[in-house]
Motif scaffolding. Structure first.
Motif, short mmCIF file in Angstrom:
data_model
loop_
_atom_site.label_atom_id
_atom_site.label_comp_id
_atom_site.label_asym_id
_atom_site.label_seq_id
_atom_site.Cartn_x
_atom_site.Cartn_y
_atom_site.Cartn_z
N UNK A 80 7.10 -9.91 -62.71
CA UNK A 80 6.00 -10.87 -62.77
C UNK A 80 6.17 -12.02 -61.77
N UNK A 81 7.26 -11.99 -61.02
CA UNK A 81 7.50 -13.07 -60.05
C UNK A 81 6.38 -13.14 -59.01
N UNK A 82 5.96 -14.35 -58.71
CA UNK A 82 4.93 -14.55 -57.71
C UNK A 82 3.51 -14.50 -58.25
N UNK A 83 3.37 -14.36 -59.55
CA UNK A 83 2.03 -14.27 -60.14
C UNK A 83 1.60 -15.55 -60.84
N UNK A 84 2.44 -16.59 -60.72
CA UNK A 84 2.11 -17.90 -61.31
C UNK A 84 1.83 -17.81 -62.80
N UNK A 85 2.65 -17.04 -63.52
CA UNK A 85 2.46 -16.96 -64.95
C UNK A 85 3.13 -18.16 -65.63
N UNK A 109 18.07 -16.29 -62.97
CA UNK A 109 18.25 -15.00 -63.64
C UNK A 109 17.00 -14.64 -64.46
N UNK A 110 16.18 -13.71 -63.98
CA UNK A 110 15.03 -13.26 -64.77
C UNK A 110 15.46 -12.73 -66.13
N UNK A 111 14.62 -12.90 -67.13
CA UNK A 111 15.00 -12.53 -68.49
C UNK A 111 15.23 -11.03 -68.63
N UNK A 112 14.50 -10.20 -67.86
CA UNK A 112 14.73 -8.76 -67.97
C UNK A 112 16.08 -8.37 -67.37
N UNK A 113 16.61 -9.17 -66.44
CA UNK A 113 17.95 -8.90 -65.91
C UNK A 113 19.01 -9.26 -66.95
N UNK A 114 18.70 -10.24 -67.81
CA UNK A 114 19.63 -10.61 -68.87
C UNK A 114 19.66 -9.55 -69.97
#
Length: 228
Positions: free
Chosen positions: A106-111, A160-165
């Motif tokens: 979701x990076x870059x989608x301004x969520x 650290x993105x949460x899905x990487x954690x």
């Protein structure tokens, strides 16, 4: 050894002999905090606002000589670290800042609560990492502490993105660091040093202006010898 990325983050800190970290939990860093709960060697200091985490980690580093560690969530949690990171950079303080981030896809989608923190701090930080593969976590943590504490010390940020954690990895902590292009030296320039010696020798009333860097480098004895 199989474990989640969050568990590997905690193990990395333990491998670096980190005993205290300063932080404030939030949604995107919650897997790390769940893993941290089971650590028997790391004490977490809860702050009331994220900016305090950066400044407290900086103060810890100044007193102990070890890298200070602060941990916060994404978005406003991460941006609240900016002043502390800039201070550590200007004062040559070893600091490792860990920030949670939204899911990597979701990076870059301004969520909600997504901020490009690696880009935001780029003018005043020694190095930044954005974790894109969970298996890179051990290597990146090893490099981050090495960069923060060697050469001219300074802050390093790991996003650290949460899905990487949450991802599963086969954990193995590196024994050495070999970063192409980063070979810091603490040896002075002999030609410039000779000019300094010549200038001091010719001075009638030399003045030595010593800053906090002498304490950070543990060079008090050398400075005193120079004065004498």
């Amino acid at each position: 050894m199989n474990m989640t990325g969050a568990q590997s983050m905690v193990r990395c800190l333990e491998e670096e002999d980190v005993s205290h970290i300063f932080g404030y939990p939030g949604a995107t860093i919650s897997p790390f905090y769940e893993a941290l709960y089971h650590s028997e060697s790391i004490q977490h200091i809860l702050v009331r606002q994220e900016q305090s985490a950066a400044h407290m980690a900086s103060g810890y580093a100044r007193i102990t000589g070890k890298a200070g560690v602060c941990v916060v969530t994404s978005g406003p949690g991460a941006t609240n670290l900016i002043t502390g990171i800039a201070t550590a950079y200007m004062d040559s303080i070893p600091l490792v800042a860990i920030t949670g981030q939204v899911q990597s896809y979701l990076l870059g989608r301004d969520i909600f609560q997504e901020v490009d923190i690696t880009g935001a701090v780029s003018p005043f930080i020694k190095h930044t990492y954005l974790i894109k593969k969970a298996e890179d976590i051990p290597r990146i943590f090893k490099e981050a502490f090495h960069i923060a504490t060697t050469g001219r010390p300074g802050p390093v940020l790991i996003d650290v993105p949460i899905d990487m954690q949450e991802a599963e990895i086969d954990f193995s902590y590196p024994e050495e660091v070999n970063i192409r292009g980063y070979k810091p030296t603490i040896n002075g320039n002999l030609k410039q040093l000779k000019k300094v010696v010549k200038t001091i020798a010719a001075a009638e009333r030399p003045l030595i202006c010593v800053g906090g860097g002498a304490f950070c480098a543990k060079a008090q004895v050398q400075v005193r010898q120079l004065c004498e």
